[in-house]
Design a protein around this motif. Structure first.
Motif, PDB file in Angstrom:
ATOM      1  N   GLY A   1       0.909  -1.340  -0.052  1.00  0.00           N
ATOM      2  CA  GLY A   1       0.153   0.062  -0.092  1.00  0.00           C
ATOM      3  C   GLY A   1       0.862   1.290   0.059  1.00  0.00           C
ATOM      4  N   ASP A   2       1.943   1.246   0.712  1.00  0.00           N
ATOM      5  CA  ASP A   2       2.782   2.325   0.838  1.00  0.00           C
ATOM      6  C   ASP A   2       3.470   2.674  -0.473  1.00  0.00           C
ATOM      7  OD1 ASP A   2       2.064   2.836   3.730  1.00  0.00           O
ATOM      8  OD2 ASP A   2       3.587   1.636   4.262  1.00  0.00           O
TER       9      ASP A   2
ATOM     10  N   ARG B   1       2.402   5.964  -7.301  1.00  0.00           N
ATOM     11  CA  ARG B   1       1.432   6.692  -7.939  1.00  0.00           C
ATOM     12  C   ARG B   1       1.473   8.212  -7.992  1.00  0.00           C
ATOM     13  NH1 ARG B   1      -2.789   9.282  -6.091  1.00  0.00           N
ATOM     14  NH2 ARG B   1      -2.604   8.454  -3.826  1.00  0.00           N
ATOM     15  N   LYS B   2       1.862   8.778  -6.560  1.00  0.00           N
ATOM     16  CA  LYS B   2       2.095  10.201  -6.428  1.00  0.00           C
ATOM     17  C   LYS B   2       3.343  10.516  -7.233  1.00  0.00           C
ATOM     18  CE  LYS B   2      -0.177  11.186  -2.136  1.00  0.00           C
ATOM     19  NZ  LYS B   2      -0.187  12.084  -1.154  1.00  0.00           N
ATOM     20  N   LYS B   3       4.389   9.712  -7.298  1.00  0.00           N
ATOM     21  CA  LYS B   3       5.422  10.160  -8.202  1.00  0.00           C
ATOM     22  C   LYS B   3       5.014  10.186  -9.628  1.00  0.00           C
ATOM     23  CE  LYS B   3      10.188   8.523  -9.226  1.00  0.00           C
ATOM     24  NZ  LYS B   3      11.338   7.562  -9.108  1.00  0.00           N
ATOM     25  N   SER B   4       4.195   9.375  -9.865  1.00  0.00           N
ATOM     26  CA  SER B   4       3.645   9.433 -11.400  1.00  0.00           C
ATOM     27  C   SER B   4       2.685  10.796 -11.604  1.00  0.00           C
ATOM     28  CB  SER B   4       2.983   7.983 -11.732  1.00  0.00           C
ATOM     29  OG  SER B   4       3.875   6.922 -11.755  1.00  0.00           O
TER      30      SER B   4
ATOM     31  N   GLN C   1      -5.806   8.543  -7.563  1.00  0.00           N
ATOM     32  CA  GLN C   1      -6.459   7.248  -7.364  1.00  0.00           C
ATOM     33  C   GLN C   1      -7.433   6.788  -8.564  1.00  0.00           C
ATOM     34  OE1 GLN C   1      -7.763   7.760  -3.285  1.00  0.00           O
ATOM     35  NE2 GLN C   1      -5.838   6.922  -2.298  1.00  0.00           N
ATOM     36  N   SER C   2      -8.301   7.591  -8.761  1.00  0.00           N
ATOM     37  CA  SER C   2      -9.493   7.654  -9.770  1.00  0.00           C
ATOM     38  C   SER C   2      -8.609   7.517 -11.257  1.00  0.00           C
ATOM     39  CB  SER C   2     -10.244   8.976  -9.758  1.00  0.00           C
ATOM     40  OG  SER C   2     -10.952   8.960  -8.618  1.00  0.00           O
ATOM     41  N   GLU C   3      -7.543   8.276 -11.357  1.00  0.00           N
ATOM     42  CA  GLU C   3      -6.993   8.050 -12.802  1.00  0.00           C
ATOM     43  C   GLU C   3      -6.472   6.748 -13.070  1.00  0.00           C
ATOM     44  OE1 GLU C   3      -5.758  12.841 -13.698  1.00  0.00           O
ATOM     45  OE2 GLU C   3      -4.407  11.451 -12.658  1.00  0.00           O
ATOM     46  N   LEU C   4      -5.623   6.312 -11.851  1.00  0.00           N
ATOM     47  CA  LEU C   4      -5.027   4.976 -11.767  1.00  0.00           C
ATOM     48  C   LEU C   4      -6.093   3.731 -11.846  1.00  0.00           C
ATOM     49  CD1 LEU C   4      -2.333   2.972 -11.687  1.00  0.00           C
ATOM     50  CD2 LEU C   4      -2.612   3.433  -9.012  1.00  0.00           C
ATOM     51  N   GLY C   5      -7.172   4.144 -11.081  1.00  0.00           N
ATOM     52  CA  GLY C   5      -8.100   3.199 -11.110  1.00  0.00           C
ATOM     53  C   GLY C   5      -8.677   2.978 -12.625  1.00  0.00           C
ATOM     54  N   ASN C   6      -8.954   3.950 -13.178  1.00  0.00           N
ATOM     55  CA  ASN C   6      -9.495   4.057 -14.603  1.00  0.00           C
ATOM     56  C   ASN C   6      -8.631   3.119 -15.530  1.00  0.00           C
ATOM     57  OD1 ASN C   6     -11.883   5.400 -14.128  1.00  0.00           O
ATOM     58  ND2 ASN C   6     -10.990   7.349 -14.699  1.00  0.00           N
ATOM     59  N   MET C   7      -7.176   3.513 -15.337  1.00  0.00           N
ATOM     60  CA  MET C   7      -6.408   2.916 -16.085  1.00  0.00           C
ATOM     61  C   MET C   7      -6.248   1.473 -15.999  1.00  0.00           C
ATOM     62  SD  MET C   7      -3.011   5.653 -15.684  1.00  0.00           S
ATOM     63  CE  MET C   7      -1.885   4.994 -16.928  1.00  0.00           C
TER      64      MET C   7
ATOM     65  N   GLU D   1      -4.180   1.318  -0.885  1.00  0.00           N
ATOM     66  CA  GLU D   1      -3.163   2.357  -0.281  1.00  0.00           C
ATOM     67  C   GLU D   1      -3.133   2.155   1.035  1.00  0.00           C
ATOM     68  OE1 GLU D   1      -2.369   5.347  -3.986  1.00  0.00           O
ATOM     69  OE2 GLU D   1      -3.424   5.924  -2.146  1.00  0.00           O
ATOM     70  N   LYS D   2      -4.375   2.167   1.729  1.00  0.00           N
ATOM     71  CA  LYS D   2      -4.680   2.129   3.065  1.00  0.00           C
ATOM     72  C   LYS D   2      -4.631   0.640   3.704  1.00  0.00           C
ATOM     73  CE  LYS D   2      -6.679   6.750   3.139  1.00  0.00           C
ATOM     74  NZ  LYS D   2      -7.534   7.568   3.983  1.00  0.00           N
ATOM     75  N   ARG D   3      -4.362  -0.170   3.155  1.00  0.00           N
ATOM     76  CA  ARG D   3      -4.333  -1.778   3.585  1.00  0.00           C
ATOM     77  C   ARG D   3      -5.741  -2.053   3.880  1.00  0.00           C
ATOM     78  NH1 ARG D   3       0.963  -0.981   7.082  1.00  0.00           N
ATOM     79  NH2 ARG D   3       2.355   0.167   5.507  1.00  0.00           N
ATOM     80  N   ARG D   4      -6.548  -1.577   3.233  1.00  0.00           N
ATOM     81  CA  ARG D   4      -8.181  -2.178   4.042  1.00  0.00           C
ATOM     82  C   ARG D   4      -8.404  -3.401   2.924  1.00  0.00           C
ATOM     83  NH1 ARG D   4     -10.664   3.596   3.636  1.00  0.00           N
ATOM     84  NH2 ARG D   4      -9.951   4.069   5.784  1.00  0.00           N
ATOM     85  N   LYS D   5      -7.855  -3.405   1.618  1.00  0.00           N
ATOM     86  CA  LYS D   5      -7.767  -4.549   0.913  1.00  0.00           C
ATOM     87  C   LYS D   5      -6.398  -4.912   0.634  1.00  0.00           C
ATOM     88  CE  LYS D   5     -11.910  -4.537  -1.404  1.00  0.00           C
ATOM     89  NZ  LYS D   5     -13.068  -5.490  -1.115  1.00  0.00           N
ATOM     90  N   SER D   6      -6.212  -6.264   1.015  1.00  0.00           N
ATOM     91  CA  SER D   6      -4.981  -6.565   1.114  1.00  0.00           C
ATOM     92  C   SER D   6      -4.330  -7.754   0.186  1.00  0.00           C
ATOM     93  CB  SER D   6      -4.242  -6.906   2.408  1.00  0.00           C
ATOM     94  OG  SER D   6      -5.033  -8.100   2.851  1.00  0.00           O
ATOM     95  N   ASN D   7      -5.490  -8.218  -0.585  1.00  0.00           N
ATOM     96  CA  ASN D   7      -5.078  -9.225  -1.503  1.00  0.00           C
ATOM     97  C   ASN D   7      -5.588  -9.039  -2.954  1.00  0.00           C
ATOM     98  OD1 ASN D   7      -3.856 -10.757  -0.067  1.00  0.00           O
ATOM     99  ND2 ASN D   7      -5.748 -12.157   0.642  1.00  0.00           N
TER     100      ASN D   7
END
Length: 154
Positions: free
Chosen positions: A3-4, A10-13, A17-23, A35-41
Motif C-alpha cells: 500500500g505504501d 502513484r504520486k511520483k507518477s 487514485q481515480s486516474e490510476l483506477g481507470n487505467m 493504499e490504506k491496506r483495507r484491501k490486502s489481496n
C-alpha cells in the motif's frame, strides 16, 4: 509495504487514485483501499495492470511486502515446465539481442578517443537503455503469461 509503495509510486507518477483506477479497470476507491491496506489481496492480474500503468515491475511495488512477494513467487512456481522453458528461451533470446546490441555499440565507439568521464557517462546511458529494455520486455512477458493462464482457466 504494498500500500505504501503503491501510494508513493502513484504520486511520483502524478496520478490520482481515480486516474490510476481507470487505467487499471478498477475504481479509485479500490486503489484507495489498497493504499490504506483495507484491501490486502489484489489479484496478480490487478497487480500487473497497476505495474503496467505505473511503468514499474511487480517486485518494485511489492518490495518489503512478504505476502505479495510470496504470491508472485507462488504464481511463477505454478507455471508448468513447458511455460518456464518457453520463458527461459524468450529471456535467452532477449539477452542474446542485448549482447549483440552492446557489441555493436562498443565496436562503433572503440575508435573514439573518449575521456574516462565521457566513457563513464556513455556507459551509464547504455546501462539505463538496457535496463529499460529488459524491464519492458520482462513486464510484457509476465503480462502475456498471466493472460494465457487466465484464458486457460476459463
Amino acid at each position: 509495504m504494498f500500500g505504501d509503495n503503491l501510494k508513493r509510486i502513484r504520486k511520483k507518477s502524478k496520478l490520482t487514485q481515480s486516474e490510476l483506477g481507470n487505467m487499471v479497470g478498477v475504481t479509485g476507491a479500490y486503489i484507495q483501499q489498497l493504499e490504506k491496506r483495507r484491501k490486502s489481496n489484489p489479484s496478480l492480474e490487478v497487480i500487473v495492470k497497476i505495474c503496467d500503468a505505473l511503468n514499474v515491475l511487480p517486485w518494485e511495488i511489492t518490495e518489503g511486502d512478504e505476502t505479495m512477494s510470496k504470491a508472485i513467487v507462488s504464481y511463477i512456481t505454478s507455471l508448468s515446465p513447458e511455460e518456464l522453458k518457453e520463458s527461459k528461451n524468450d529471456i535467452d533470446i532477449q539477452l542474446d539481442s542485448l549482447t549483440t546490441f552492446v557489441k555493436t555499440i562498443l565496436k562503433e565507439f572503440k575508435d573514439l578517443d573518449l575521456s574516462t568521464k565521457e566513457f563513464n557517462d556513455f556507459s551509464l546511458i547504455v546501462a539505463s537503455w538496457l535496463r529499460e529494455y529488459f524491464e519492458l520486455t520482462t513486464r510484457a512477458k509476465i503480462k502475456e503469461l498471466i493472460n494465457e493462464n487466465s484464458a486457460n482457466k476459463k
